[in-house]
Write a protein that holds these residues in place. Structure first.
Motif, PDB file in Angstrom:
ATOM      1  N   ARG A   1       0.810  -1.177   0.140  1.00  0.00           N
ATOM      2  CA  ARG A   1       0.056  -0.014  -0.002  1.00  0.00           C
ATOM      3  C   ARG A   1       1.050   1.307   0.114  1.00  0.00           C
ATOM      4  O   ARG A   1       1.969   1.184   0.479  1.00  0.00           O
ATOM      5  N   PRO A   2       0.286   2.431  -0.241  1.00  0.00           N
ATOM      6  CA  PRO A   2       1.140   3.693  -0.314  1.00  0.00           C
ATOM      7  C   PRO A   2       1.501   3.975   0.890  1.00  0.00           C
ATOM      8  O   PRO A   2       0.756   3.629   1.883  1.00  0.00           O
ATOM      9  N   ILE A   3       2.850   4.591   1.038  1.00  0.00           N
ATOM     10  CA  ILE A   3       3.421   4.888   2.467  1.00  0.00           C
ATOM     11  C   ILE A   3       2.256   6.204   2.854  1.00  0.00           C
ATOM     12  O   ILE A   3       2.267   7.019   2.052  1.00  0.00           O
ATOM     13  N   ARG A   4       1.975   6.032   4.093  1.00  0.00           N
ATOM     14  CA  ARG A   4       0.914   7.110   4.519  1.00  0.00           C
ATOM     15  C   ARG A   4       1.812   8.147   5.205  1.00  0.00           C
ATOM     16  O   ARG A   4       2.430   7.816   6.529  1.00  0.00           O
ATOM     17  N   VAL A   5       1.901   9.343   4.891  1.00  0.00           N
ATOM     18  CA  VAL A   5       2.755  10.461   5.557  1.00  0.00           C
ATOM     19  C   VAL A   5       1.731  11.744   5.927  1.00  0.00           C
ATOM     20  O   VAL A   5       0.788  12.075   5.133  1.00  0.00           O
ATOM     21  N   GLY A   6       1.800  12.024   7.293  1.00  0.00           N
ATOM     22  CA  GLY A   6       1.052  13.009   7.580  1.00  0.00           C
ATOM     23  C   GLY A   6       1.831  14.396   7.281  1.00  0.00           C
ATOM     24  O   GLY A   6       3.155  14.309   7.318  1.00  0.00           O
ATOM     25  N   ILE A   7       1.145  15.572   7.203  1.00  0.00           N
ATOM     26  CA  ILE A   7       1.594  16.972   7.299  1.00  0.00           C
ATOM     27  C   ILE A   7       0.867  17.728   7.957  1.00  0.00           C
ATOM     28  O   ILE A   7      -0.296  17.699   8.148  1.00  0.00           O
ATOM     29  N   THR A   8       1.625  18.337   8.964  1.00  0.00           N
ATOM     30  CA  THR A   8       0.887  19.087   9.756  1.00  0.00           C
ATOM     31  C   THR A   8       1.598  20.296   9.962  1.00  0.00           C
ATOM     32  O   THR A   8       2.774  20.489   9.540  1.00  0.00           O
ATOM     33  N   GLY A   9       1.151  21.364  11.069  1.00  0.00           N
ATOM     34  CA  GLY A   9       1.671  22.660  11.213  1.00  0.00           C
ATOM     35  C   GLY A   9       0.970  23.387  11.737  1.00  0.00           C
ATOM     36  O   GLY A   9      -0.276  23.467  11.475  1.00  0.00           O
ATOM     37  N   GLY A  10       1.409  24.416  12.667  1.00  0.00           N
ATOM     38  CA  GLY A  10       0.406  25.446  13.251  1.00  0.00           C
ATOM     39  C   GLY A  10      -0.390  26.339  12.125  1.00  0.00           C
ATOM     40  O   GLY A  10       0.033  26.319  11.054  1.00  0.00           O
ATOM     41  N   ILE A  11      -1.503  26.639  12.557  1.00  0.00           N
ATOM     42  CA  ILE A  11      -2.115  27.534  11.736  1.00  0.00           C
ATOM     43  C   ILE A  11      -1.146  28.661  11.141  1.00  0.00           C
ATOM     44  O   ILE A  11      -0.492  29.283  11.851  1.00  0.00           O
ATOM     45  N   GLY A  12      -1.500  28.891   9.926  1.00  0.00           N
ATOM     46  CA  GLY A  12      -0.715  29.890   9.144  1.00  0.00           C
ATOM     47  C   GLY A  12       0.843  29.497   8.800  1.00  0.00           C
ATOM     48  O   GLY A  12       1.602  30.397   8.387  1.00  0.00           O
ATOM     49  N   SER A  13       0.972  28.103   9.109  1.00  0.00           N
ATOM     50  CA  SER A  13       2.551  27.876   8.802  1.00  0.00           C
ATOM     51  C   SER A  13       2.724  27.721   7.261  1.00  0.00           C
ATOM     52  O   SER A  13       3.883  27.580   6.960  1.00  0.00           O
ATOM     53  N   GLY A  14       1.761  27.520   6.477  1.00  0.00           N
ATOM     54  CA  GLY A  14       1.846  27.244   5.034  1.00  0.00           C
ATOM     55  C   GLY A  14       1.948  25.820   4.749  1.00  0.00           C
ATOM     56  O   GLY A  14       2.277  25.328   3.683  1.00  0.00           O
ATOM     57  N   LYS A  15       0.920  25.174   5.472  1.00  0.00           N
ATOM     58  CA  LYS A  15       0.713  23.561   5.043  1.00  0.00           C
ATOM     59  C   LYS A  15       0.160  23.414   3.622  1.00  0.00           C
ATOM     60  O   LYS A  15       0.540  22.669   2.933  1.00  0.00           O
ATOM     61  N   SER A  16      -0.889  24.347   3.513  1.00  0.00           N
ATOM     62  CA  SER A  16      -1.667  24.258   2.068  1.00  0.00           C
ATOM     63  C   SER A  16      -0.696  24.650   0.678  1.00  0.00           C
ATOM     64  O   SER A  16      -0.823  23.725  -0.036  1.00  0.00           O
ATOM     65  N   THR A  17       0.290  25.442   0.982  1.00  0.00           N
ATOM     66  CA  THR A  17       1.251  25.789   0.016  1.00  0.00           C
ATOM     67  C   THR A  17       2.233  24.709  -0.207  1.00  0.00           C
ATOM     68  O   THR A  17       2.347  24.103  -1.538  1.00  0.00           O
ATOM     69  N   VAL A  18       2.542  23.895   0.909  1.00  0.00           N
ATOM     70  CA  VAL A  18       3.595  22.737   0.786  1.00  0.00           C
ATOM     71  C   VAL A  18       2.602  21.818  -0.020  1.00  0.00           C
ATOM     72  O   VAL A  18       3.158  20.887  -0.812  1.00  0.00           O
ATOM     73  N   CYS A  19       1.411  21.513   0.452  1.00  0.00           N
ATOM     74  CA  CYS A  19       0.545  20.457  -0.350  1.00  0.00           C
ATOM     75  C   CYS A  19       0.538  20.515  -1.639  1.00  0.00           C
ATOM     76  O   CYS A  19       0.340  19.682  -2.331  1.00  0.00           O
TER      77      CYS A  19
END
Length: 198
Positions: free
Chosen positions: A5-23
């Protein structure tokens, strides 16, 4: 690594850290991204079991006449009441967990990302193979949020930040850290993690 199965990687960060841009960059690289916070909002308006549980817990004003979530009502009920925050999380997080599992089973990429603001706080990270934390200085985060969310003031943003684990702690728990600062390029950091995870 488990190749079935695909490796499951979480991506997190505090509000305003830029998670959406990285994604967005990972998506360009062909990596599927599950946006847990967006799915939580969708499930709260569309999952009949969850809707029933929310109505029973918070009252008939939880949903508008057209069946959509009454965000203002719920925010008023929950905001700044830690017990009610726990109550809503206890209903929403398991629903999101099940939704993520069924989504993940359909993916065929070498790895996938689960983007969520509260991966460590809810212990959801324990069901993942690796975790990336997007780290950014508080001053930059505050400026980003206030520009992005004109309906929020500094006090409200601080309340949200105080409900999240400090960056230092997240960096310790994470397998990878992406530093989203004004003087560090994002793309080389993302590409390095991409190569290591493939």
């Amino acid at each position: 690594m488990n190749n079935s199965r695909p490796i499951r990687v979480g991506i997190t960060g505090g509000i305003g850290s830029g998670k959406s841009t990285v994604c967005r960059v990972f998506k360009i690289l062909g990596i599927p991204v599950y946006a847990a916070d967006d799915r939580a909002k969708w499930l709260m308006s569309n999952d009949s079991d969850l809707k029933l549980q929310l109505t029973e817990s918070f009252g008939p004003g939880t949903f508008l006449q057209d069946g959509t979530l009454n965000r203002a009502f719920l925010a008023q009920k929950v905001f700044s009441d830690p017990e009610r925050v726990k109550m809503i999380n206890a209903l929403v997080h398991p629903a999101v967990g099940n939704d993520f599992k069924s989504w993940a089973e359909k993916q065929t990429a070498p790895y996938l990302l689960k983007e969520a603001a509260l991966l460590f706080e809810t212990n959801a990270y324990k069901e993942l193979d690796k975790v990336i934390n997007v780290s950014s200085p508080l001053k930059i985060r505050m400026a980003r949020i206030l520009m992005r969310d004109p309906h929020r003031d500094e006090n409200q943003v601080n309340q949200i930040i105080n409900q999240q684990l400090p960056d230092e702690k997240k960096n310790e728990l994470a397998d990878f850290v992406i530093k989203n600062t004004e003087n560090k390029l994002l793309i080389p950091q993302i590409l390095e993690i991409h190569k290591k995870t493939l």
